[in-house]
Design a protein around this motif. Structure first.
Motif, PDB file in Angstrom:
ATOM      1  N   GLU A  52       0.856  -1.334  -0.259  1.00  0.00           N
ATOM      2  CA  GLU A  52       0.228  -0.541  -0.182  1.00  0.00           C
ATOM      3  C   GLU A  52       0.210   1.337  -0.073  1.00  0.00           C
ATOM      4  N   PRO A  53       1.105   1.383  -1.253  1.00  0.00           N
ATOM      5  CA  PRO A  53       2.408   2.420  -0.988  1.00  0.00           C
ATOM      6  C   PRO A  53       2.321   3.878  -0.856  1.00  0.00           C
ATOM      7  N   THR A  54       0.444   3.841  -1.865  1.00  0.00           N
ATOM      8  CA  THR A  54       0.001   5.480  -1.693  1.00  0.00           C
ATOM      9  C   THR A  54      -1.349   5.618  -0.690  1.00  0.00           C
ATOM     10  N   PHE A  55      -1.291   4.905   0.870  1.00  0.00           N
ATOM     11  CA  PHE A  55      -1.654   5.384   1.345  1.00  0.00           C
ATOM     12  C   PHE A  55      -1.778   6.860   2.169  1.00  0.00           C
ATOM     13  N   GLY A  56      -2.634   7.606   2.200  1.00  0.00           N
ATOM     14  CA  GLY A  56      -2.754   9.152   2.471  1.00  0.00           C
ATOM     15  C   GLY A  56      -1.717  10.151   1.893  1.00  0.00           C
ATOM     16  N   GLN A  57      -2.060   9.680   0.776  1.00  0.00           N
ATOM     17  CA  GLN A  57      -1.100  10.236  -0.119  1.00  0.00           C
ATOM     18  C   GLN A  57      -2.015  11.886  -0.639  1.00  0.00           C
ATOM     19  N   ASP A  58      -1.900  13.154  -0.996  1.00  0.00           N
ATOM     20  CA  ASP A  58      -2.317  14.161  -1.802  1.00  0.00           C
ATOM     21  C   ASP A  58      -2.263  13.916  -3.029  1.00  0.00           C
ATOM     22  N   ARG A  59      -2.410  14.661  -4.048  1.00  0.00           N
ATOM     23  CA  ARG A  59      -2.049  14.972  -5.507  1.00  0.00           C
ATOM     24  C   ARG A  59      -0.477  14.400  -5.929  1.00  0.00           C
ATOM     25  N   ASN A  60      -0.118  15.631  -4.953  1.00  0.00           N
ATOM     26  CA  ASN A  60       1.789  15.879  -5.404  1.00  0.00           C
ATOM     27  C   ASN A  60       2.366  15.065  -4.989  1.00  0.00           C
ATOM     28  N   THR A  61       1.856  14.588  -3.512  1.00  0.00           N
ATOM     29  CA  THR A  61       3.047  13.814  -2.670  1.00  0.00           C
ATOM     30  C   THR A  61       2.407  12.229  -3.922  1.00  0.00           C
ATOM     31  N   TRP A  62       1.753  11.639  -4.138  1.00  0.00           N
ATOM     32  CA  TRP A  62       0.974  10.826  -5.102  1.00  0.00           C
ATOM     33  C   TRP A  62       2.103  10.686  -6.284  1.00  0.00           C
ATOM     34  N   THR A  63       1.925  12.424  -7.188  1.00  0.00           N
ATOM     35  CA  THR A  63       2.591  11.548  -8.044  1.00  0.00           C
ATOM     36  C   THR A  63       4.020  11.261  -7.960  1.00  0.00           C
ATOM     37  N   ASP A  64       4.975  12.514  -6.549  1.00  0.00           N
ATOM     38  CA  ASP A  64       6.477  12.701  -6.278  1.00  0.00           C
ATOM     39  C   ASP A  64       6.759  11.082  -5.955  1.00  0.00           C
ATOM     40  N   LEU A  65       5.673  10.281  -5.642  1.00  0.00           N
ATOM     41  CA  LEU A  65       6.411   8.678  -4.935  1.00  0.00           C
ATOM     42  C   LEU A  65       5.928   8.029  -6.173  1.00  0.00           C
ATOM     43  N   VAL A  66       5.005   8.267  -6.941  1.00  0.00           N
ATOM     44  CA  VAL A  66       4.821   6.786  -8.169  1.00  0.00           C
ATOM     45  C   VAL A  66       6.119   7.168  -9.584  1.00  0.00           C
ATOM     46  N   GLN A  67       7.040   9.050  -9.062  1.00  0.00           N
ATOM     47  CA  GLN A  67       7.537   9.177 -10.403  1.00  0.00           C
ATOM     48  C   GLN A  67       8.784   8.467  -9.664  1.00  0.00           C
ATOM     49  N   LEU A  68       8.881   8.283  -8.618  1.00  0.00           N
ATOM     50  CA  LEU A  68       9.988   7.871  -7.988  1.00  0.00           C
ATOM     51  C   LEU A  68      10.162   6.437  -7.842  1.00  0.00           C
ATOM     52  N   VAL A  69       8.798   5.391  -8.164  1.00  0.00           N
ATOM     53  CA  VAL A  69       9.311   3.842  -8.450  1.00  0.00           C
ATOM     54  C   VAL A  69       9.573   4.203 -10.160  1.00  0.00           C
ATOM     55  N   LEU A  70       8.825   4.976 -10.556  1.00  0.00           N
ATOM     56  CA  LEU A  70       8.436   5.202 -12.387  1.00  0.00           C
ATOM     57  C   LEU A  70      11.274   5.184 -12.061  1.00  0.00           C
ATOM     58  N   GLN A  71      10.995   6.390 -11.652  1.00  0.00           N
ATOM     59  CA  GLN A  71      13.461   6.065 -12.007  1.00  0.00           C
ATOM     60  C   GLN A  71      13.242   5.229 -11.340  1.00  0.00           C
ATOM     61  N   ILE A  72      13.397   4.229 -10.037  1.00  0.00           N
ATOM     62  CA  ILE A  72      13.634   2.897  -9.654  1.00  0.00           C
ATOM     63  C   ILE A  72      13.543   2.076 -11.199  1.00  0.00           C
ATOM     64  N   LEU A  73      12.763   2.109 -11.478  1.00  0.00           N
ATOM     65  CA  LEU A  73      12.635   0.695 -12.803  1.00  0.00           C
ATOM     66  C   LEU A  73      13.622   1.431 -13.505  1.00  0.00           C
ATOM     67  N   ALA A  74      13.410   2.286 -14.062  1.00  0.00           N
ATOM     68  CA  ALA A  74      14.452   2.707 -15.038  1.00  0.00           C
ATOM     69  C   ALA A  74      15.620   2.784 -15.276  1.00  0.00           C
ATOM     70  N   GLU A  75      15.955   2.257 -13.573  1.00  0.00           N
ATOM     71  CA  GLU A  75      17.132   2.157 -13.361  1.00  0.00           C
ATOM     72  C   GLU A  75      17.787   0.647 -13.686  1.00  0.00           C
ATOM     73  N   GLY A  76      16.729  -0.515 -13.849  1.00  0.00           N
ATOM     74  CA  GLY A  76      16.712  -1.333 -13.865  1.00  0.00           C
ATOM     75  C   GLY A  76      16.330  -2.495 -12.740  1.00  0.00           C
ATOM     76  N   ARG A  77      15.952  -1.585 -11.725  1.00  0.00           N
ATOM     77  CA  ARG A  77      15.458  -2.829 -10.992  1.00  0.00           C
ATOM     78  C   ARG A  77      14.251  -2.837 -10.471  1.00  0.00           C
ATOM     79  N   THR A  78      13.889  -4.146  -9.368  1.00  0.00           N
ATOM     80  CA  THR A  78      12.443  -4.670  -9.145  1.00  0.00           C
ATOM     81  C   THR A  78      11.203  -4.135  -8.697  1.00  0.00           C
TER      82      THR A  78
END
Length: 506
Positions: free
Chosen positions: A456-482
């Motif tokens: 449940e990584p996005t629990f309690g997130q507003d629109r802005n912090t949700w966007t930043d958190l999901v972008q962080l996950v996307l960045q991790i994936l772009a680095e080749g991690r799972t």
């Protein structure tokens, strides 16, 4: 027995220049709040993560504490009295439902509040059954509360609050119902059930409703009014349609999920499935052999992709995630890992006498896991061990013997990414639910493990912090991690569900 309060049209809740600052914190959690809520009104309380929404609800219930725990200014009154003098008028479902579980059995826990109100026994148990049915928690009355999933505990807490609401004139409940993120951990069917149950409770206008929820669309048709907390008092206050139509730009800037305005992120480009990084073989999960949660599970986690595990509350998603992460041993079957994720056979770790099977994460030491599989628990406070946010982010880095200057740089970088720089010296346990969630994600990201499990990584997130958190996950994936995620969040699924195993109940 709790009083029903003033007649319709009378002022129930008033705030005048009210604010609260937690002890040891330089900044006010909330300040300059002015509003009046009439008897029977239904209000949706909005604002950015950390704006003080949960603090307002806690204050109304009289549980913020004494002067030793914080500083209060202005006035916040119920029926003209300080909330600490009218305890029993307000029913509260807190952001963390687990913190409200009192007794060992489901039925007893729901009955607890009614018993404290002094209701007759013959009235209590029909209320308990109606409340459990209303929220869709269809488990035996003697089911251990400790065996419930996070979403089921959320339903349990709501049922306990509903059971206390008076259904007849001579059996009045608290009269004011405060709900803090009541649907955040629920599956789609559960959201509908809970919202409809709340709607039935407030239908006759004898109960005043305050709801804190980031997802406005769930409650927009039920509430009369929206109050939005800003950094200096109220950002907006008025009828739902008017506020959403006239203050859209301001609401979006404040992180409010305005209905009809989509998020700005695109799904990851379609890519071929990678080689399996981790997989199961005839896996059975659970905490006790006599009560398995998931049976004969076959799950494959492709390397370099985002896997999102979905399914109804109580199906065993979190239990599966902990098992995949090497933190909960299988009841039967096994979890296997690819060669690239495995520790060297000679790398036994410090002070470890266990027999290492490099392909089985359940035989690894904590040091093996630190840079290979990182886990963010469903309850973020379960993994906090330090007194300050900055120190919490440095725990894993110190375990890896990083030099202090390198630790400081990495921690400062994470504080900025997670919007926690201003809270670097705060105690993690005093953060809001959304802030705690971001901190828990940061503690895992700090050591850059190859595989990250997010519950449940996005629990309690507003629109802005949700966007930043999901972008962080996307960045991790772009680095080749799972990434493995457990979530009910439809927007998260839209962006990140490249691989989507469905876990079903039973």
């Amino acid at each position: 027995r709790a009083s029903r309060g003033p007649a319709k049209g009378a002022s129930v809740i008033t705030a005048s220049g009210w604010g609260w600052r937690y002890a040891g914190r330089p900044d006010w959690a909330v300040r300059g709040v002015d509003f009046t809520i009439e008897d029977g009104e239904r209000v949706l309380l909005l604002g950015a993560s950390g704006a003080g929404k949960s603090t307002v609800l806690a204050a109304l219930t009289g549980v913020l504490g004494s002067a030793d725990e914080g500083t209060e200014e202005g006035r916040l009154l119920i029926d003209g009295k300080h909330p600490t003098r009218v305890r029993g008028r307000v029913g509260l479902v807190m952001q963390d439902p687990e913190s409200q579980v009192v007794l060992a059995k489901v039925g007893d826990d729901v009955a607890f509040g009614c018993e404290n109100m002094g209701l007759p026994r013959q009235e209590i148990w029909p209320r308990v059954h109606r409340a459990l049915d209303a929220v869709g928690l269809r488990v035996p009355m003697d089911q251990p509360t400790g065996a419930l999933s996070g979403g089921q505990k959320q339903r349990l807490a709501i049922a306990a609050a509903l059971a206390m609401q008076g259904s007849t004139a001579d059996s009045a409940g608290p009269g004011i119902l405060c709900l803090d993120e009541p649907t955040a951990n629920l599956d789609p069917a559960g959201i509908v059930e809970v919202r409809d149950a709340i709607g039935r409770v407030v239908a006759d206008r004898t109960t005043t409703l305050l709801v804190v929820e980031h997802r406005v669309d769930v409650w927009a048709d039920l509430v009369d009014r929206i109050i939005v907390l800003g950094s200096e008092g109220l950002l907006a206050d008025g009828p739902v349609a008017q506020v959403l139509a006239e203050r859209t730009a301001e609401l979006l800037a404040a992180g409010v999920w305005v209905p009809g305005v989509p998020h700005s992120l695109s799904p990851r480009p379609v890519r071929p499935s990678g080689q399996p990084l981790l997989w199961t073989e005839d896996l059975t999960t659970g905490y006790q052999a006599s009560q398995p949660v998931g049976r004969n599970l076959t799950v494959t986690i492709p390397e370099g992709l985002s896997t999102v595990i979905t399914g109804p509350n109580g199906a065993g998603k979190s239990t599966l995630a902990l098992t995949l992460a090497g933190l909960l041993r299988p009841l039967a079957g096994r979890v296997r890992t690819a060669t690239g994720l495995q520790p060297e056979p000679r790398q036994r770790g410090r002070r470890s006498s266990r027999t290492l099977d490099p392909a089985d994460p359940h035989t690894w030491t904590s040091r093996h896991l630190l840079t290979r599989i990182g886990t963010v628990f469903q309850q973020p406070e379960h993994q906090f061990v330090e007194r300050r946010v900055r120190e919490e982010l440095a725990v894993g880095l110190r375990a890896l013997d990083w030099p202090q200057p390198r630790i400081d740089r990495r921690v400062s970088e994470l504080l900025e990414i997670l919007h926690l720089t201003g809270l670097a010296t705060a105690n993690p346990f005093t953060l809001s639910g959304g802030e705690q969630r971001r901190l828990s994600v940061g503690t895992v990201l700090a050591t850059s493990p190859a595989l990250i499990v997010l519950d449940e990584p996005t629990f309690g997130q507003d629109r802005n912090t949700w966007t930043d958190l999901v972008q962080l996950v996307l960045q991790i994936l772009a680095e080749g991690r799972t990434i493995i995620s457990v979530t009910h969040d439809p927007a998260y699924l839209e962006v990140l569900a490249e691989n989507r195993p469905m876990i079903r109940s039973g």
